[in-house]
Write a protein that holds these residues in place. Structure first.
Motif, PDB file in Angstrom:
ATOM      1  N   LYS A   1       9.733  -6.019  11.546  1.00 34.72           N
ATOM      2  CA  LYS A   1       9.823  -7.467  11.749  1.00 34.72           C
ATOM      3  C   LYS A   1       8.495  -7.991  12.276  1.00 34.72           C
ATOM      4  O   LYS A   1       7.814  -7.314  13.027  1.00 34.72           O
ATOM      5  N   GLU A   2       8.050  -9.209  11.936  1.00 35.84           N
ATOM      6  CA  GLU A   2       8.750 -10.103  11.052  1.00 35.84           C
ATOM      7  C   GLU A   2       8.251 -10.012   9.606  1.00 35.84           C
ATOM      8  O   GLU A   2       8.703 -10.732   8.719  1.00 35.84           O
ATOM      9  N   THR A   3       7.314  -9.077   9.375  1.00 36.56           N
ATOM     10  CA  THR A   3       6.822  -8.869   8.009  1.00 36.56           C
ATOM     11  C   THR A   3       7.974  -8.554   7.066  1.00 36.56           C
ATOM     12  O   THR A   3       8.082  -9.119   5.975  1.00 36.56           O
ATOM     13  N   LEU A   4       8.849  -7.635   7.504  1.00 35.47           N
ATOM     14  CA  LEU A   4      10.014  -7.247   6.723  1.00 35.47           C
ATOM     15  C   LEU A   4      11.253  -7.337   7.600  1.00 35.47           C
ATOM     16  O   LEU A   4      11.257  -6.818   8.728  1.00 35.47           O
ATOM     17  N   LEU A   5      12.282  -7.989   7.092  1.00 33.97           N
ATOM     18  CA  LEU A   5      13.525  -8.163   7.837  1.00 33.97           C
ATOM     19  C   LEU A   5      14.598  -7.236   7.284  1.00 33.97           C
ATOM     20  O   LEU A   5      14.551  -6.829   6.117  1.00 33.97           O
ATOM     21  N   ILE A   6      15.567  -6.899   8.127  1.00 40.62           N
ATOM     22  CA  ILE A   6      16.710  -6.124   7.657  1.00 40.62           C
ATOM     23  C   ILE A   6      17.372  -6.885   6.514  1.00 40.62           C
ATOM     24  O   ILE A   6      17.676  -8.068   6.632  1.00 40.62           O
ATOM     25  N   GLY A   7      17.577  -6.200   5.395  1.00 39.27           N
ATOM     26  CA  GLY A   7      18.183  -6.842   4.230  1.00 39.27           C
ATOM     27  C   GLY A   7      17.188  -7.267   3.175  1.00 39.27           C
ATOM     28  O   GLY A   7      17.588  -7.711   2.098  1.00 39.27           O
ATOM     29  N   ASP A   8      15.879  -7.128   3.446  1.00 34.70           N
ATOM     30  CA  ASP A   8      14.882  -7.387   2.397  1.00 34.70           C
ATOM     31  C   ASP A   8      14.960  -6.281   1.349  1.00 34.70           C
ATOM     32  O   ASP A   8      15.112  -5.097   1.673  1.00 34.70           O
ATOM     33  N   PHE A   9      14.844  -6.671   0.094  1.00 36.21           N
ATOM     34  CA  PHE A   9      14.854  -5.719  -1.017  1.00 36.21           C
ATOM     35  C   PHE A   9      13.526  -5.843  -1.747  1.00 36.21           C
ATOM     36  O   PHE A   9      13.093  -6.949  -2.099  1.00 36.21           O
ATOM     37  N   LEU A  10      12.856  -4.722  -1.965  1.00 39.87           N
ATOM     38  CA  LEU A  10      11.531  -4.764  -2.583  1.00 39.87           C
ATOM     39  C   LEU A  10      11.352  -3.591  -3.533  1.00 39.87           C
ATOM     40  O   LEU A  10      12.143  -2.651  -3.546  1.00 39.87           O
ATOM     41  N   PHE A  11      10.315  -3.683  -4.348  1.00 38.33           N
ATOM     42  CA  PHE A  11       9.917  -2.571  -5.205  1.00 38.33           C
ATOM     43  C   PHE A  11       8.587  -2.021  -4.699  1.00 38.33           C
ATOM     44  O   PHE A  11       7.663  -2.779  -4.390  1.00 38.33           O
ATOM     45  N   VAL A  12       8.504  -0.706  -4.616  1.00 41.74           N
ATOM     46  CA  VAL A  12       7.309  -0.034  -4.117  1.00 41.74           C
ATOM     47  C   VAL A  12       6.425   0.365  -5.291  1.00 41.74           C
ATOM     48  O   VAL A  12       6.887   1.020  -6.236  1.00 41.74           O
ATOM     49  N   ASN A  13       5.162  -0.030  -5.256  1.00 42.92           N
ATOM     50  CA  ASN A  13       4.196   0.289  -6.301  1.00 42.92           C
ATOM     51  C   ASN A  13       3.751   1.748  -6.152  1.00 42.92           C
ATOM     52  O   ASN A  13       3.014   2.095  -5.227  1.00 42.92           O
ATOM     53  N   LYS A  14       4.198   2.613  -7.055  1.00 41.60           N
ATOM     54  CA  LYS A  14       3.896   4.040  -6.957  1.00 41.60           C
ATOM     55  C   LYS A  14       2.601   4.408  -7.673  1.00 41.60           C
ATOM     56  O   LYS A  14       2.072   5.511  -7.492  1.00 41.60           O
ATOM     57  N   MET A  15       2.079   3.503  -8.492  1.00 47.99           N
ATOM     58  CA  MET A  15       0.870   3.804  -9.251  1.00 47.99           C
ATOM     59  C   MET A  15      -0.381   3.745  -8.382  1.00 47.99           C
ATOM     60  O   MET A  15      -1.377   4.420  -8.663  1.00 47.99           O
ATOM     61  N   VAL A  16      -0.342   2.948  -7.312  1.00 49.18           N
ATOM     62  CA  VAL A  16      -1.551   2.643  -6.563  1.00 49.18           C
ATOM     63  C   VAL A  16      -2.123   3.861  -5.833  1.00 49.18           C
ATOM     64  O   VAL A  16      -3.342   3.965  -5.665  1.00 49.18           O
ATOM     65  N   TYR A  17      -1.264   4.805  -5.400  1.00 45.88           N
ATOM     66  CA  TYR A  17      -1.756   5.992  -4.697  1.00 45.88           C
ATOM     67  C   TYR A  17      -1.668   7.255  -5.549  1.00 45.88           C
ATOM     68  O   TYR A  17      -1.973   8.348  -5.069  1.00 45.88           O
ATOM     69  N   GLY A  18      -1.222   7.144  -6.792  1.00 42.10           N
ATOM     70  CA  GLY A  18      -1.055   8.324  -7.617  1.00 42.10           C
ATOM     71  C   GLY A  18       0.259   9.022  -7.323  1.00 42.10           C
ATOM     72  O   GLY A  18       1.161   8.453  -6.703  1.00 42.10           O
ATOM     73  N   TYR A  19       0.360  10.292  -7.721  1.00 42.11           N
ATOM     74  CA  TYR A  19       1.656  10.969  -7.723  1.00 42.11           C
ATOM     75  C   TYR A  19       1.595  12.330  -7.037  1.00 42.11           C
ATOM     76  O   TYR A  19       0.616  13.054  -7.136  1.00 42.11           O
ATOM     77  N   SER A  20       2.696  12.653  -6.357  1.00 42.62           N
ATOM     78  CA  SER A  20       2.877  13.961  -5.736  1.00 42.62           C
ATOM     79  C   SER A  20       4.357  14.314  -5.837  1.00 42.62           C
ATOM     80  O   SER A  20       5.139  13.581  -6.454  1.00 42.62           O
ATOM     81  N   TYR A  21       4.761  15.406  -5.203  1.00 49.24           N
ATOM     82  CA  TYR A  21       6.180  15.774  -5.248  1.00 49.24           C
ATOM     83  C   TYR A  21       7.060  14.670  -4.667  1.00 49.24           C
ATOM     84  O   TYR A  21       8.210  14.492  -5.074  1.00 49.24           O
ATOM     85  N   ALA A  22       6.517  13.898  -3.693  1.00 47.43           N
ATOM     86  CA  ALA A  22       7.289  12.832  -3.048  1.00 47.43           C
ATOM     87  C   ALA A  22       7.554  11.661  -3.992  1.00 47.43           C
ATOM     88  O   ALA A  22       8.383  10.792  -3.672  1.00 47.43           O
TER      89      ALA A  22
END
Length: 278
Positions: A44-65
């Motif tokens: 909070k207050e950047t992100l509130l409980i109940g906010d729904f978002l999509f995480v950009n996975k391309m920006v840092y590349g890929y790993s097992y995570a």
């Protein structure tokens, strides 16, 4: 006979459609964007409980995570990213790896529990980080904090877990107004964001942390209500997070609900739809 064959073929086609849809969704979630629902008030207050978002996975590349986890305790489902892609774990590298920046809001895999966390990136590899009286000291220099009034929210249970907010003006009765002091903090690279503080507690005064190579230091924007890198992993915190544990960067809120369920349309926060994350 023809009717039975037609019925059988229709069933097979339906199964194929479902399988293809799941495969496409799995590839999309693994390579491009992962949905994330904010379960706690640590950002909070950047992100509130109940906010729904999509995480950009391309920006840092890929790993097992980057492999998706599917954890549904109510239905006994617990398929972890490490179960699927654990063979790639252990070398702390990434494919097409990108460079995180100070101030990024990042979803990452907890180094011990494996659960997905979201925090703000404060320290890069090689940085020193300390907190004194609630002010972050990065590489020996305090991050500027400018007073920005107060953050207010109703004293009501929030989200599916029914979490109750902590208040600087507490104790506050149910339905009252809960407030915290608000500050604008600025990184050396010019990234500015809002942080909340309400009291002088242990996490507001720390030792000096030296961020190891290949690791990162994270903090929540709601500084007095965040289990983050200021707290060691064995003590319930996050500690230093390996590069390979990063999942992606949060850039934009798509949808937000202030109620116990996203189906309660009367609790939707219309002002947070498609809101940028800074």
């Amino acid at each position: 006979m023809a009717a039975k064959e037609k019925s059988g073929n229709g069933f097979v086609e339906t199964i194929k459609t479902i399988v293809y849809a799941l495969l496409i969704a799995g590839v999309f979630r693994t390579l491009f964007f992962q949905p994330f629902w904010i379960p706690s008030g640590s950002m909070k207050e950047t992100l509130l409980i109940g906010d729904f978002l999509f995480v950009n996975k391309m920006v840092y590349g890929y790993s097992y995570a980057s492999c998706p986890s599917l954890i549904l305790p109510r239905f006994g489902v617990n398929v972890d990213a490490e179960d699927i892609c654990g063979v790639f774990d252990g070398d702390n590298t990434r494919l097409f790896g990108g460079t995180p920046k100070h101030g990024d809001v990042v979803v990452f895999r907890h180094p011990v529990s494996g659960r997905d966390y979201i925090k703000r990136l404060i320290g890069l590899p090689g940085d020193t980080v300390q907190v004194k009286n609630g002010v972050v000291i990065l590489n020996g220099e305090p991050l500027p904090q400018e007073p920005a009034g107060t953050f207010s929210e109703p004293m009501l249970r929030q989200g599916p877990q029914g979490l109750v907010p902590r208040c600087e003006n507490g104790p506050v009765g149910e339905g009252g107004t809960c407030t915290k002091s608000r500050f604008t903090e600025t990184m050396p690279n010019g990234v500015s964001y809002t942080v909340l503080n309400m009291a002088n507690q242990g996490s507001d005064n720390t030792n000096v942390y030296q961020v190891p190579e290949g690791h990162y230091f994270f903090m929540g924007d709601n500084r007095d209500n965040s289990a983050d890198s200021r707290i060691a992993q064995l003590a319930g915190g996050v500690g230093f997070v390996p590069y390979e544990n990063l999942i992606g960067r949060a850039d934009r809120i798509m949808f937000s609900s202030a109620g116990r369920s996203m189906l309660f349309f009367w609790t939707w926060r219309g002002d947070r739809f498609f809101k940028g994350i800074y």
